[in-house]
Design a protein around this motif. Sequence first.
Motif, PDB file in Angstrom:
ATOM      1  N   GLY A   1       0.810  -1.216   0.000  1.00 50.12           N
ATOM      2  CA  GLY A   1       0.000   0.000   0.000  1.00 50.12           C
ATOM      3  C   GLY A   1       0.840   1.261   0.000  1.00 50.12           C
ATOM      4  O   GLY A   1       0.473   2.264  -0.626  1.00 50.12           O
ATOM      5  N   ASP A   2       1.971   1.233   0.706  1.00 46.51           N
ATOM      6  CA  ASP A   2       2.876   2.386   0.716  1.00 46.51           C
ATOM      7  C   ASP A   2       3.288   2.762  -0.701  1.00 46.51           C
ATOM      8  O   ASP A   2       3.273   3.934  -1.090  1.00 46.51           O
ATOM      9  CB  ASP A   2       4.146   2.065   1.522  1.00 46.51           C
ATOM     10  CG  ASP A   2       3.902   2.053   3.015  1.00 46.51           C
ATOM     11  OD1 ASP A   2       2.829   2.509   3.454  1.00 46.51           O
ATOM     12  OD2 ASP A   2       4.793   1.572   3.744  1.00 46.51           O
ATOM     13  N   LEU A   3       3.688   1.745  -1.480  1.00 50.94           N
ATOM     14  CA  LEU A   3       4.186   2.015  -2.825  1.00 50.94           C
ATOM     15  C   LEU A   3       3.073   2.450  -3.776  1.00 50.94           C
ATOM     16  O   LEU A   3       3.314   3.202  -4.719  1.00 50.94           O
ATOM     17  CB  LEU A   3       4.905   0.778  -3.376  1.00 50.94           C
ATOM     18  CG  LEU A   3       6.125   0.291  -2.574  1.00 50.94           C
ATOM     19  CD1 LEU A   3       6.898  -0.748  -3.371  1.00 50.94           C
ATOM     20  CD2 LEU A   3       7.042   1.433  -2.186  1.00 50.94           C
ATOM     21  N   VAL A   4       1.862   1.986  -3.505  1.00 48.23           N
ATOM     22  CA  VAL A   4       0.723   2.462  -4.296  1.00 48.23           C
ATOM     23  C   VAL A   4       0.476   3.941  -4.013  1.00 48.23           C
ATOM     24  O   VAL A   4       0.314   4.756  -4.941  1.00 48.23           O
ATOM     25  CB  VAL A   4      -0.544   1.640  -3.988  1.00 48.23           C
ATOM     26  CG1 VAL A   4      -1.778   2.288  -4.632  1.00 48.23           C
ATOM     27  CG2 VAL A   4      -0.391   0.208  -4.486  1.00 48.23           C
ATOM     28  N   GLU A   5       0.476   4.317  -2.732  1.00 51.59           N
ATOM     29  CA  GLU A   5       0.231   5.708  -2.352  1.00 51.59           C
ATOM     30  C   GLU A   5       1.322   6.632  -2.896  1.00 51.59           C
ATOM     31  O   GLU A   5       1.059   7.785  -3.256  1.00 51.59           O
ATOM     32  CB  GLU A   5       0.151   5.829  -0.827  1.00 51.59           C
ATOM     33  CG  GLU A   5      -1.060   5.143  -0.211  1.00 51.59           C
ATOM     34  CD  GLU A   5      -2.374   5.687  -0.744  1.00 51.59           C
ATOM     35  OE1 GLU A   5      -2.485   6.925  -0.909  1.00 51.59           O
ATOM     36  OE2 GLU A   5      -3.280   4.873  -1.031  1.00 51.59           O
ATOM     37  N   GLU A   6       2.528   6.135  -2.987  1.00 48.31           N
ATOM     38  CA  GLU A   6       3.642   6.948  -3.488  1.00 48.31           C
ATOM     39  C   GLU A   6       3.714   6.954  -5.016  1.00 48.31           C
ATOM     40  O   GLU A   6       4.517   7.694  -5.596  1.00 48.31           O
ATOM     41  CB  GLU A   6       4.961   6.408  -2.928  1.00 48.31           C
ATOM     42  CG  GLU A   6       5.071   6.549  -1.413  1.00 48.31           C
ATOM     43  CD  GLU A   6       6.224   5.734  -0.846  1.00 48.31           C
ATOM     44  OE1 GLU A   6       7.050   5.258  -1.654  1.00 48.31           O
ATOM     45  OE2 GLU A   6       6.296   5.568   0.388  1.00 48.31           O
ATOM     46  N   GLY A   7       2.901   6.129  -5.662  1.00 46.63           N
ATOM     47  CA  GLY A   7       2.904   6.084  -7.112  1.00 46.63           C
ATOM     48  C   GLY A   7       3.981   5.202  -7.718  1.00 46.63           C
ATOM     49  O   GLY A   7       4.180   5.204  -8.931  1.00 46.63           O
ATOM     50  N   THR A   8       4.686   4.450  -6.884  1.00 49.11           N
ATOM     51  CA  THR A   8       5.737   3.561  -7.392  1.00 49.11           C
ATOM     52  C   THR A   8       5.141   2.414  -8.193  1.00 49.11           C
ATOM     53  O   THR A   8       5.710   1.976  -9.203  1.00 49.11           O
ATOM     54  CB  THR A   8       6.588   3.011  -6.226  1.00 49.11           C
ATOM     55  OG1 THR A   8       7.129   4.107  -5.483  1.00 49.11           O
ATOM     56  CG2 THR A   8       7.717   2.130  -6.739  1.00 49.11           C
ATOM     57  N   ILE A   9       4.017   1.893  -7.732  1.00 48.61           N
ATOM     58  CA  ILE A   9       3.290   0.871  -8.479  1.00 48.61           C
ATOM     59  C   ILE A   9       1.834   1.299  -8.574  1.00 48.61           C
ATOM     60  O   ILE A   9       1.337   2.084  -7.752  1.00 48.61           O
ATOM     61  CB  ILE A   9       3.390  -0.528  -7.816  1.00 48.61           C
ATOM     62  CG1 ILE A   9       2.827  -0.505  -6.391  1.00 48.61           C
ATOM     63  CG2 ILE A   9       4.800  -1.045  -7.836  1.00 48.61           C
ATOM     64  CD1 ILE A   9       2.774  -1.884  -5.748  1.00 48.61           C
ATOM     65  N   GLY A  10       1.126   0.787  -9.563  1.00 51.12           N
ATOM     66  CA  GLY A  10      -0.276   1.109  -9.725  1.00 51.12           C
ATOM     67  C   GLY A  10      -1.155   0.264  -8.826  1.00 51.12           C
ATOM     68  O   GLY A  10      -0.772  -0.831  -8.399  1.00 51.12           O
TER      69      GLY A  10
END
Length: 373
Positions: free
Chosen positions: A255-264
């Motif tokens: 979820g962290d990476l989704v919120e940061e835009g790293t992954i969709g």
Amino acid sequence: MKDVFCMEGGQGESSYIKNSQVQSRNLQMMLPTLKEILDKVQLPRRPGKHLLTAADLGCSCGHNTLIVADAIVEHMTRKLRSCIFDDQDDGDAADPEFCFYFSDLPSNDFNTLFHLLPQHATAAAGDGSERRYFAAAVPGSFHDRLFPKRSINVFTSTFSLHWLSQVPEGVADKRSAAYNKDKVFVHGASQATGAAYRRQFQSDMARFLRCRATELKAGGVMFLVCLGRPSLHACPTNQGRVQLLYGAMFEESWGDLVEEGTIGRETMGSFNVPVYAATLEEFGEAVGADGLFEINRLELVITSPLAVDDPIRDRRAVANYVRSLLGPLVDAHVGRAVADEIFVRMQRRAEARAEELVDEMRFPHIVCSLSLA
């Protein structure tokens, strides 16, 4: 799954061989049950004239499968030597030859496993420096046929049967009621997702048992250990403590990476951990469905916490342990660099609760022994 799934190979910090000490301790605790079921193996009248065979399904690439092999061969050798055979002229009747098959998916690191084997095999008991069986690798899924009919005396599968053959149908499909939106594990998911996981477990167990019933010799036995959950967690979406491994911090790190835009968000939505911890009732129902096997023992055992050896490793133990189990699946889905970020985030979360987590991560395991009905 068949192409990419395996425990983390090699001997690096996050490898399975460096993070499977807890399984080793748990296995040692369960060896008396294994030996108990071995006493039910029906021996041939002149066992010295036969090859006795055993197979570990989901062997992975660490020392634990060798513990199983050694325990089986040692116990069966003692059992054979204690027998009195009708044919007194058969001088070597108590010393049959053993073949042990190590089976896992083709992606498994068999090279690391076989480097652990002592170099020489002998049918007679030696000084402990030699293994007393012939070894072979059998790559393939234990949800499919692996051996000829009536060819195996003893099957074992430890810490493996909770892995499903695939992500359940619909769970990664946005158009499905079972779509596991914003999650990567069944714990805390919708009822439809939970039902899909349970159906997949039942289907996989049915396939597993039908294959083994064909391959097992008359009088053979099977010893199984896998993650479970207490009966009070009857709903499939309540996986109990198992969620500490595959949900919770792992899921939050995605979820962290989704919120940061790293992954969709869709990239996260299309990844799901193919693990299901069954209750004793669900496991028993799966075994009894086709009536192929008789249950000798079925119990839920609470196992040891994570193994740690120094304060620094304490802080990394949880993330390394989970990566040793899930690393290849995550790498295949998002690439190594993004996978590194996911496990870095998980490590940070685990560091904040290191002492608490290491003690909490004592998981229920189903221990089962079966004979052909």
